[in-house]
Scaffold this motif. Structure first.
Motif, PDB file in Angstrom:
ATOM      1  N   GLY A   1      15.886   6.281-128.135  1.00 36.31           N
ATOM      2  CA  GLY A   1      17.290   5.878-128.165  1.00 36.31           C
ATOM      3  C   GLY A   1      18.070   6.593-129.249  1.00 36.31           C
ATOM      4  O   GLY A   1      19.214   7.016-129.035  1.00 36.31           O
TER       5      GLY A   1
ATOM      6  N   GLY B   1      15.788   4.459-123.761  1.00 38.32           N
ATOM      7  CA  GLY B   1      15.410   3.740-124.972  1.00 38.32           C
ATOM      8  C   GLY B   1      15.770   2.269-124.893  1.00 38.32           C
ATOM      9  O   GLY B   1      15.003   1.396-125.318  1.00 38.32           O
TER      10      GLY B   1
ATOM     11  N   ALA C   1      10.687   3.508-128.065  1.00 43.92           N
ATOM     12  CA  ALA C   1      12.030   3.224-127.546  1.00 43.92           C
ATOM     13  C   ALA C   1      13.094   3.475-128.611  1.00 43.92           C
ATOM     14  O   ALA C   1      14.157   4.036-128.331  1.00 43.92           O
ATOM     15  CB  ALA C   1      12.101   1.772-127.070  1.00 43.92           C
TER      16      ALA C   1
END
Length: 310
Positions: free
Chosen positions: A133, A282, A129
């Motif tokens: 992101g 994310g 994540a």
């Protein structure tokens, strides 16, 4: 509705409310460029923090005592007093896109601090994540002609690390019994503002003459973008895992880009739209799912705060 469903809805509601903070922070760039004096970053940081902190102290009428004197001071330095100068130094020495990408490394710093301070082992999902992101924010804000500056890069990373450490420590220490998030916010803003005061005066000199537009801009940043936003942020930290809150910060550059497009007429490309989608992915991947309680008999009225406190 079952206990687990009620808990999940409560957590989702808290996430949604806490997510308002980075959305509001995303408006800082537009307000700064359109309403505030140029080249006064430390004065802007000071004006955001100290009046808001003193105002919250006047409202709550609660001061830190005992160990919370130094705890509040340290949190104020990490979340405000050090974070703001690093943030503005990076913004002035780097293209805005590069500074935003460095700030988007915050969730990865938060995972490391949570491992050290909260004994939370980073999962593969959260590491993924953080990388997704970071890539998404890069697509949103980076340009091909972006230039790097060593001091600016170090300042950007230091700012992200400072805010992440403050977020995790805020979760680790919680709040004194009987003290609300509003008072804790006031302590930190006041401490951070007092740290900024001599630095701003020494480096930038006396405050500039302010126009009506300047005053309105500072009022918005101080009341909405700082006092209210940080109160919501610290309230969320008290009710959610620290790393989950840290991932919400990925929404800030997305918000800034959308506001720039809607309010300032800036272009919005397909690549940026793809980056926004990745940043949102994310953010969602970085959230922690509620864990089932070990007991087979669920209590009649579970508290989401108690069930998910560290």
């Amino acid at each position: 509705m079952g206990a687990s469903n009620r808990t999940s809805l409560s957590i989702a509601g808290t996430l949604a409310i806490t997510g308002l903070t980075p959305l509001v922070w995303g408006s800082t760039y537009a307000v700064t460029t359109e309403f505030l004096p140029h080249d006064r970053p430390l004065f802007t940081a000071l004006t955001r923090a100290l009046p808001a902190g003193l105002g919250l102290l006047a409202v709550t009428r609660v001061l830190p005592r005992g160990m919370w004197v130094w705890r509040a001071a340290l949190l104020g330095v990490l979340n405000i007093g050090a974070f703001f100068p690093f943030l503005f130094l990076a913004a002035y020495r780097l293209p805005g896109g590069v500074a935003a990408v460095l700030g988007a490394a915050g969730p990865l710093f938060a995972l490391a601090f949570a491992r050290a301070l909260l004994a939370e082992r980073p999962t593969g999902r959260k590491l993924l994540a953080g990388l997704v992101g970071l890539a998404g924010v890069g697509l949103v804000v980076l340009r091909a002609d972006a230039a790097l500056d060593t001091v600016g890069v170090l300042a950007g990373l230091a700012g992200a690390a400072s805010m992440s450490a403050g977020t995790v420590l805020t979760k680790r220490w919680g709040r004194p019994e009987g003290v609300g998030a509003l008072a804790l916010t006031g302590w930190q803003l006041t401490t951070g503002g007092l740290l900024l005061l001599p630095v701003a005066l020494l480096i930038e000199g006396a405050p500039p003459a302010l126009t009506t537009e300047n005053i309105l801009g500072y009022a918005y940043l101080g009341i909405v973008g700082t006092a209210c936003a940080y109160w919501i942020w610290f309230r969320g930290i008290s009710r959610l895992p620290a790393t989950s809150v840290a991932f919400l910060a990925l929404l800030s550059p997305v918000s800034a880009t959308v506001i720039g497009w809607a309010a300032l007429g800036q272009a919005l490309t397909p690549i940026q739209l793809l980056g926004m989608a990745l940043a949102l992915v994310g953010t969602l991947l970085g959230q922690t799912s509620p864990k089932p309680t070990p007991s087979t008999k669920a209590p009649p009225h579970p508290s989401p705060v108690t069930a998910h406190s560290s």
